[in-house]
Design a protein around this motif. Sequence first.
Motif, PDB file in Angstrom:
ATOM      1  N   SER A   2       0.844  -1.181   0.000  1.00  0.00           N
ATOM      2  CA  SER A   2       0.000   0.000   0.000  1.00  0.00           C
ATOM      3  C   SER A   2       0.888   1.242   0.000  1.00  0.00           C
ATOM      4  N   LEU A   3       0.529   2.212  -0.819  1.00  0.00           N
ATOM      5  CA  LEU A   3       1.333   3.434  -0.897  1.00  0.00           C
ATOM      6  C   LEU A   3       0.773   4.517   0.010  1.00  0.00           C
ATOM      7  N   GLY A   4      -0.276   4.203   0.756  1.00  0.00           N
ATOM      8  CA  GLY A   4      -0.835   5.169   1.696  1.00  0.00           C
ATOM      9  C   GLY A   4      -1.483   6.361   1.016  1.00  0.00           C
ATOM     10  N   MET A 112      -9.179   8.344 -15.089  1.00  0.00           N
ATOM     11  CA  MET A 112      -9.516   9.772 -15.091  1.00  0.00           C
ATOM     12  C   MET A 112      -9.129  10.447 -13.779  1.00  0.00           C
ATOM     13  N   THR A 113      -8.610  11.663 -13.868  1.00  0.00           N
ATOM     14  CA  THR A 113      -8.517  12.537 -12.699  1.00  0.00           C
ATOM     15  C   THR A 113      -9.711  13.502 -12.767  1.00  0.00           C
ATOM     16  N   PRO A 114     -10.091  14.114 -11.638  1.00  0.00           N
ATOM     17  CA  PRO A 114     -11.250  15.019 -11.670  1.00  0.00           C
ATOM     18  C   PRO A 114     -11.081  16.184 -12.645  1.00  0.00           C
ATOM     19  N   ASP A 115      -9.850  16.702 -12.817  1.00  0.00           N
ATOM     20  CA  ASP A 115      -9.666  17.844 -13.722  1.00  0.00           C
ATOM     21  C   ASP A 115      -9.120  17.435 -15.096  1.00  0.00           C
ATOM     22  N   LYS A 116      -8.997  16.130 -15.321  1.00  0.00           N
ATOM     23  CA  LYS A 116      -8.512  15.561 -16.588  1.00  0.00           C
ATOM     24  C   LYS A 116      -7.044  15.888 -16.875  1.00  0.00           C
ATOM     25  N   HIS A 117      -6.335  16.465 -15.906  1.00  0.00           N
ATOM     26  CA  HIS A 117      -4.888  16.659 -16.058  1.00  0.00           C
ATOM     27  C   HIS A 117      -4.162  15.494 -15.381  1.00  0.00           C
ATOM     28  N   PHE A 118      -2.931  15.262 -15.810  1.00  0.00           N
ATOM     29  CA  PHE A 118      -2.165  14.119 -15.312  1.00  0.00           C
ATOM     30  C   PHE A 118      -1.722  14.341 -13.863  1.00  0.00           C
ATOM     31  N   ILE A 119      -1.248  13.268 -13.260  1.00  0.00           N
ATOM     32  CA  ILE A 119      -0.485  13.358 -12.010  1.00  0.00           C
ATOM     33  C   ILE A 119       0.943  12.934 -12.355  1.00  0.00           C
ATOM     34  N   ALA A 127      10.151   9.502  -0.644  1.00  0.00           N
ATOM     35  CA  ALA A 127      10.910  10.302  -1.611  1.00  0.00           C
ATOM     36  C   ALA A 127      11.476   9.472  -2.762  1.00  0.00           C
ATOM     37  N   ASN A 128      11.538   8.155  -2.587  1.00  0.00           N
ATOM     38  CA  ASN A 128      12.101   7.298  -3.645  1.00  0.00           C
ATOM     39  C   ASN A 128      11.044   6.838  -4.653  1.00  0.00           C
ATOM     40  N   ILE A 129       9.801   7.313  -4.501  1.00  0.00           N
ATOM     41  CA  ILE A 129       8.739   6.880  -5.426  1.00  0.00           C
ATOM     42  C   ILE A 129       8.241   8.076  -6.229  1.00  0.00           C
ATOM     43  N   PHE A 130       8.221   7.919  -7.545  1.00  0.00           N
ATOM     44  CA  PHE A 130       7.644   8.947  -8.424  1.00  0.00           C
ATOM     45  C   PHE A 130       6.446   8.350  -9.149  1.00  0.00           C
ATOM     46  N   ILE A 131       5.455   9.172  -9.344  1.00  0.00           N
ATOM     47  CA  ILE A 131       4.183   8.675  -9.884  1.00  0.00           C
ATOM     48  C   ILE A 131       3.835   9.422 -11.168  1.00  0.00           C
ATOM     49  N   ALA A 132       3.441   8.663 -12.181  1.00  0.00           N
ATOM     50  CA  ALA A 132       2.855   9.256 -13.389  1.00  0.00           C
ATOM     51  C   ALA A 132       1.588   8.458 -13.660  1.00  0.00           C
ATOM     52  N   LEU A 150      10.315  11.390 -15.953  1.00  0.00           N
ATOM     53  CA  LEU A 150      10.452  10.425 -14.851  1.00  0.00           C
ATOM     54  C   LEU A 150      11.900   9.973 -14.678  1.00  0.00           C
ATOM     55  N   THR A 151      12.585   9.771 -15.797  1.00  0.00           N
ATOM     56  CA  THR A 151      13.997   9.365 -15.714  1.00  0.00           C
ATOM     57  C   THR A 151      14.812  10.441 -15.001  1.00  0.00           C
ATOM     58  N   ASP A 152      14.584  11.706 -15.394  1.00  0.00           N
ATOM     59  CA  ASP A 152      15.319  12.808 -14.754  1.00  0.00           C
ATOM     60  C   ASP A 152      14.987  12.890 -13.258  1.00  0.00           C
ATOM     61  N   LEU A 153      13.703  12.724 -12.942  1.00  0.00           N
ATOM     62  CA  LEU A 153      13.307  12.824 -11.529  1.00  0.00           C
ATOM     63  C   LEU A 153      13.953  11.708 -10.706  1.00  0.00           C
TER      64      LEU A 153
END
Length: 172
Positions: A2-4, A112-119, A127-132, A150-153
């Motif tokens: 679980s990612l909480g 879908m996100t509520p505003d249709k923009h990405f996460i 801090a070691n997890i990045f989400i797209a 994501l690679t850069d992050l």
Amino acid sequence: MSLGLTLPLTIMPCQLAFFKVANSEDFIPGNFPIFLAHLNEKYGQFPYGLPACDHQGLKLSTFYGWDTVETIKEVDYTPSLQWTENLRSFLKQYLPNANGELIETRRCLYTMTPDKHFIIDQHPEYANIFIAAGFSGHGFKFTTLVGKILTDLVIKKETEYDLSLFKINRFL
Ligand SMILES: Cc1cc2nc3c(=O)[nH]c(=O)nc-3n(C[C@H](O)[C@H](O)[C@H](O)COP(=O)(O)OP(=O)(O)OC[C@H]3O[C@@H](n4cnc5c(N)ncnc54)[C@H](O)[C@@H]3O)c2cc1C
């Protein structure tokens, strides 16, 4: 694991279909465009289509306008024949020569996100997890850029791109 995180993501099952065309030469790439119509009628929101390739017929769907569900268990993968008939009203009105036999139809899913923009962000706690995620039906064309970001992050912990529109905390 679980990612909480509890995010207001929903699933939008959409459906695409391929219709036989009358004069196939008129609908091949080069003679017929990829199109998206700014219409919202009985057939759905923003009908879009692709030329007929490899004798597969004209591809048609609508960008939005589908009911969303909360969990994957609620998804009904059975194509709706009612929907394909609704799309015929678009073909009848705008592309009568593509209003042929239904060759194939199938469902596929948007997250879908509520505003249709990405996460696109770092996990707020780990801090070691990045989400797209939450590409809301328009993520494919950005895959190479999102991959670079994501690679850069992950490697450099920073990116040259402004990600303020995509912050996860707008939903927390
Ligand atoms: C019909 C349709 C038309 C679309 N048209 C366009 C368009 O014209 N332009 C556009 O920009 N976008 C379009 N999209 C949206 C685009 O396809 C998505 O935004 C994009 O694919 C999302 O990328 P993703 O990497 O988040 O998810 P996905 O592409 O779904 O990739 C997730 C991957 O993870 C794998 N996976 C899942 N669970 C696990 C697991 N437990 N373990 C290992 N692997 C797993 C899956 O098999 C999959 O390969 C369309 C979507 C649909 C459904």
